[in-house]
Design a protein around this motif. Structure first.
Motif, PDB file in Angstrom:
ATOM      1  N   UNK A 185      81.265   8.436  37.130  1.00 40.16           N
ATOM      2  CA  UNK A 185      81.691   7.186  36.494  1.00 40.16           C
ATOM      3  C   UNK A 185      82.014   7.414  35.017  1.00 40.16           C
ATOM      4  N   UNK A 186      83.274   7.365  34.651  1.00 42.33           N
ATOM      5  CA  UNK A 186      83.664   7.651  33.268  1.00 42.33           C
ATOM      6  C   UNK A 186      83.076   6.655  32.282  1.00 42.33           C
ATOM      7  N   UNK A 187      82.895   5.392  32.704  1.00 39.06           N
ATOM      8  CA  UNK A 187      82.359   4.400  31.764  1.00 39.06           C
ATOM      9  C   UNK A 187      80.892   4.654  31.456  1.00 39.06           C
ATOM     10  N   UNK A 188      80.166   5.230  32.407  1.00 36.62           N
ATOM     11  CA  UNK A 188      78.769   5.592  32.157  1.00 36.62           C
ATOM     12  C   UNK A 188      78.721   6.828  31.253  1.00 36.62           C
ATOM     13  N   UNK A 189      79.576   7.784  31.531  1.00 33.28           N
ATOM     14  CA  UNK A 189      79.680   8.980  30.700  1.00 33.28           C
ATOM     15  C   UNK A 189      80.025   8.597  29.264  1.00 33.28           C
ATOM     16  N   UNK A 190      80.920   7.628  29.098  1.00 32.45           N
ATOM     17  CA  UNK A 190      81.319   7.195  27.764  1.00 32.45           C
ATOM     18  C   UNK A 190      80.149   6.598  26.996  1.00 32.45           C
ATOM     19  N   UNK A 191      79.342   5.767  27.660  1.00 31.57           N
ATOM     20  CA  UNK A 191      78.160   5.188  27.023  1.00 31.57           C
ATOM     21  C   UNK A 191      77.188   6.293  26.633  1.00 31.57           C
TER      22      UNK A 191
END
Length: 422
Positions: A192-198
């Motif tokens: 999940x890129x959005x989790x990685x971003x966080x």
């Protein structure tokens, strides 16, 4: 079939929002969005409301699920894009920069009123100085949780101060107490890129830089994949075969299939998960690197409405968008399924009179007021390919034990340089 990147390259309320009493007779336009049946029902209700308030206007709603982007790509290639269509942050800049969205600047405040929008909301729909999308609502990354399942297992419910290491313990302890070979705490977040971003923002890094490059190093990627590899091997997250079935929507998430009790999601998805789950779901923020450290979270548009540059009735399309985001009755019909209303007055009204899920979602967004950071740099061309194809495929390769976390980190960086240069 074209890959996405290749394709992109080739009644009182009505008076308040100034809908004219007469529009062209039988004027028919199309509106296209993705989502589950709940979103389709809510959106359909708003379309009916608009048609009732705007005599002569007729909208045909079209909805898709996991095939939305393929269908939209085909439509754009044939210049047959619905008059109003939905985009999301990862793909928004790509479509805008490739001329697939109309510049809405002439409609700003003349048709699409933004007086009551949350501060800075229109910036979220601006690419290279042009307003090409109107955010329907705001959301933030979140952790959707079946509290009852965690409490039954005797493990704590993650809190705002829960660290990633503590989260790992919660997940593995749940698995030990679950008593089912097919039930796990959560899906494998590596893809999940959005989790990685966080996760990156908690460490002072970014997913992408201002000039469109990767904002992290190989060591960061290796650490990311290693965390999830360890968690998977300890039984803390779903197995690779289960995770591979996730197509990035609520219906295919492990929590929806009954294989997990927590899901990494966006705050607007609480209603959707609640509709599918057998027990009441709650919402909280993601784990943090340090209990007192930055959350890594930021407010973002959940979806944006854009207008086709080939629409024969762009003004009517703009009036529909204005109704969608500024009409009180529309706001109640939509609730928080797409996120917290971008119109602050409607947001307060929905919180005061809406259902429990809507209030819970708004309360979550408000609770982040002093914890969110700035909105990230504009998402570069190629971000959709990187996030939805490269990161997913690399994470799955680690989960299936085809490559090591170290090799995965190298592969992610290599593919990132191929896509973004540098």
């Amino acid at each position: 079939m074209l890959r996405r990147r290749e394709f992109i390259a080739s009644a009182i309320a009505a008076a308040l929002i100034d809908i004219p009493a007469a529009l062209a007779a039988d004027e028919s336009l199309r509106v296209f969005w993705w989502g589950n049946p709940d979103r389709a029902k809510r959106t359909g209700e708003v379309i009916k409301q608009f048609e009732a308030a705007a005599p002569g206007a007729k909208f045909t709603g079209q909805v898709a699920t996991s095939d939305y982007w393929v269908k939209l790509s085909t439509m754009v290639a044939g210049r047959n894009v619905p008059d109003v269509f939905a985009l999301e942050p990862v793909t928004f800049a790509d479509y805008s920069r490739r001329g697939a969205t109309l510049d809405l600047t002439p409609f700003r405040d003349s048709i699409i009123k933004s007086t009551d929008f949350a501060s800075g909301a229109l910036d979220l729909g601006t690419v290279d100085g042009k307003l090409t999308g109107i955010p329907t609502s705001l959301n933030a990354a979140a952790l959707i949780v079946d509290k009852a399942a965690l409490e039954k297992a005797g493990v704590p419910v993650p809190a705002a101060s829960t660290t990633w290491e503590q989260f790992k313990t919660i997940c593995t302890d749940f698995k030990k107490a679950a008593g089912s070979a097919s039930l796990f705490a959560v899906g494998n977040g590596a893809r999940y890129s959005f989790v990685f971003e966080v996760w990156l923002r908690q460490r002072g890094k970014t997913l992408f830089t201002q000039d469109g490059q990767l904002g992290f190093q190989e060591a960061d990627a290796i650490e990311w994949f290693d965390y999830w590899d360890q968690l998977a091997k300890a039984g803390g997250c779903v197995t690779a075969d289960i995770q591979a079935l996730d197509k990035g929507n609520i219906e295919t998430n492990p929590i929806a299939s009954g294989n997990a009790v927590m899901a990494f999601a966006y705050s607007n998805q609480l209603a959707g998960y609640g509709a599918l789950a057998k027990s009441e779901m709650s919402i909280g923020s993601l784990p943090v690197q340090e209990a007192s450290g930055p959350s890594g979270l930021f407010y973002r548009p959940s979806t944006l409405w854009s207008i086709s540059p080939w629409s024969k009735s762009p003004e009517t399309a703009a009036k529909f968008i204005n109704f969608f985001v500024n009409d009180t009755n529309a706001g109640h019909a939509l609730g928080t399924e797409r996120g917290v209303p971008v119109n602050a007055k409607i947001q307060g009204d929905v919180a005061a009179t809406g259902d429990k899920v809507s209030k819970q979602t708004i309360d979550y967004i408000v609770s982040l007021k002093d914890r969110v950071g700035p909105y990230p740099p504009a998402i570069p061309i190629g971000a959709a390919e990187f996030s939805q194809q490269v990161l997913t495929a690399t994470a799955d390769s680690v989960a299936f034990e085809q490559i090591t976390p170290s090799d995965a980190g190298k592969q992610l960086m290599s593919e990132g340089k191929r896509i973004f240069g540098g």
